[in-house]
Design an enzyme around this catalytic site. Structure first.
Site, PDB file in Angstrom:
ATOM      1  CG  HIS A 180     -10.391   1.849  -6.139  1.00  8.23           C
ATOM      2  ND1 HIS A 180      -9.026   1.691  -6.306  1.00  8.23           N
ATOM      3  CD2 HIS A 180     -10.850   0.610  -5.866  1.00  8.23           C
ATOM      4  CE1 HIS A 180      -8.710   0.420  -6.121  1.00  8.23           C
ATOM      5  NE2 HIS A 180      -9.782  -0.245  -5.851  1.00  8.23           N
ATOM      6  CD  GLU A 185      -9.573   1.587  -2.573  1.00  8.46           C
ATOM      7  OE1 GLU A 185     -10.771   1.248  -2.630  1.00  8.46           O
ATOM      8  OE2 GLU A 185      -8.628   0.802  -2.784  1.00  8.46           O
TER       9      GLU A 185
HETATM   10  O1  TA6 Z   1     -10.016  -1.593  -3.279  1.00  5.73           O
HETATM   11  C1  TA6 Z   1      -9.451  -2.855  -3.130  1.00  5.73           C
HETATM   12  C2  TA6 Z   1     -10.106  -3.826  -4.102  1.00  5.73           C
HETATM   13  O2  TA6 Z   1     -11.427  -4.111  -3.725  1.00  5.73           O
HETATM   14  C3  TA6 Z   1      -9.230  -5.083  -4.154  1.00  5.73           C
HETATM   15  O3  TA6 Z   1      -9.896  -6.189  -3.590  1.00  5.73           O
HETATM   16  C4  TA6 Z   1      -8.947  -5.245  -5.646  1.00  5.73           C
HETATM   17  O4  TA6 Z   1      -9.921  -6.056  -6.251  1.00  5.73           O
HETATM   18  C5  TA6 Z   1      -9.025  -3.783  -6.121  1.00  5.73           C
HETATM   19  O5  TA6 Z   1     -10.146  -3.270  -5.422  1.00  5.73           O
HETATM   20  C6  TA6 Z   1      -9.079  -3.587  -7.614  1.00  5.73           C
HETATM   21  O6  TA6 Z   1     -10.317  -3.941  -8.122  1.00  5.73           O
HETATM   22  P1  TA6 Z   1     -10.541  -3.795  -9.725  1.00  5.73           P
HETATM   23  O7  TA6 Z   1     -11.951  -4.261  -9.964  1.00  5.73           O
HETATM   24  O8  TA6 Z   1     -10.336  -2.356 -10.069  1.00  5.73           O
HETATM   25  O9  TA6 Z   1      -9.470  -4.664 -10.355  1.00  5.73           O
END
Ligand code: TA6
Length: 294
Positions: free
Chosen positions: A157, A261
């Site tokens: 991520h 990501e």
């Molecule tokens: O990668 C995108 C995502 O899935 C978004 O939907 C948002 O929720 C982001 O991840 C951040 O997630 P987190 O659990 O780290 O706040």
């Protein structure tokens, strides 16, 4: 986080001066600097460096689940666990071709087995190459002795630091299909030219190329992601409303970050006992002469 709450980190340096930092908490890279000491990853100024909250920024590891579909918490639990060092980083690299790296390992605790009853070994190698490239290689093995296969989804991520999101373009995802998390994960097809940003975006691009470029106009810098074993790519920027709604995200910080990501989301991965999966991403930051609007 800089050691806040006693969180331990490993610092990798290479001969020309680039560096990287990884916290044992989450096995999470939280810094990647070029030879000029410029920070290339985004870390929120409001990051909460206190378990069980994941550190907001850097490169959280989403495993054994990406997203919120499934029985686990959002993005699984690997980013909320303490990893251990399997192989201490070798001493400071002595010549320009040597690499600095550290090997981390995560195995399920008894608690983990209650929420995800599968035996695995997750080895993560973080490498800083001689030119300052940052490589993450994940090797996940099913170590079940009871013949139990398991299935997972995965993402690196990655939060890239950008000068101004409204002057960033992403190349390599044109004309691809994507699932739009802002429209009930419905499937759409991307238009024909580079992606630009003027509002919240949360898309899972499917069957993407091994190479994706993120062009930062002001910095005249291009991030290049090269990936292997990770067919999908998630693109996320919360924009102003969602940013304000997150306690660990500064109100205006969305202007200076973009998540791209490398992921395996559309087609979950199944491992039989003894089988191993590898997922690799290599990040580089190169000067680029792109002008926005081209
Ligand atoms: O990668 C995108 C995502 O899935 C978004 O939907 C948002 O929720 C982001 O991840 C951040 O997630 P987190 O659990 O780290 O706040």
């Amino acid at each position: 986080c800089n050691g806040v709450n006693g969180l331990e980190k490993v610092v990798l340096r290479e001969v020309r001066g680039s560096s990287a930092e990884v916290y044992l908490y989450g096995g999470q890279v939280t810094s990647w600097k070029n030879e000029h000491g410029e920070e290339l990853l985004f870390i929120s100024s409001k990051a909460i460096c206190k378990p069980p909250k994941a550190i907001r920024g850097g490169i959280p590891i989403c495993f054994p689940q990406f997203g919120s579909h499934g029985s686990l918490e959002q993005h699984g639990f690997a980013r909320n666990r303490f990893w251990t060092i399997e192989a201490e980083p070798p001493p400071f690299p002595t010549n320009s071709s040597s690499k600095a790296f550290v090997d981390l390992i995560l195995k399920p605790s008894e608690e983990d087995m209650k929420i995800w009853p599968h035996s695995f070994e997750f080895r993560l190698r973080i490498t800083l190459g001689p030119g300052g490239d940052l490589m993450l290689t994940s090797r996940i093995r099913n170590t079940s002795t009871e013949g139990k296969p398991f299935t997972f989804t995965f993402a690196y991520h990655t939060y890239f630091s950008v000068s101004d999101i409204s002057e960033v373009r992403v190349e390599g995802l044109e004309t691809l299909d994507y699932l739009d998390n802002l429209q009930n994960k419905e499937r759409f097809t991307e238009q024909g030219d580079a992606i630009t940003f003027e509002a919240e975006v949360d898309k899972v691009y499917l069957s993407t190329p091994t190479k994706i470029a993120i062009l930062d106009h002001e910095k005249k810098r291009t991030f290049v992601i090269r990936k292997d074993g990770l067919p999908d790519a998630v693109v996320w920027n919360p924009w102003d409303k969602k940013a304000k709604a997150m306690a660990d995200f500064g109100d205006d910080e969305y202007k200076h970050m973009l998540c791209v990501e490398a992921a395996a989301v559309e087609k979950p991965i199944t491992l039989k006992p003894g089988e191993e999966w590898r997922g690799r991403q290599e990040l580089s930051a190169v000067p680029s002469s792109y002008c926005s609007g081209q």
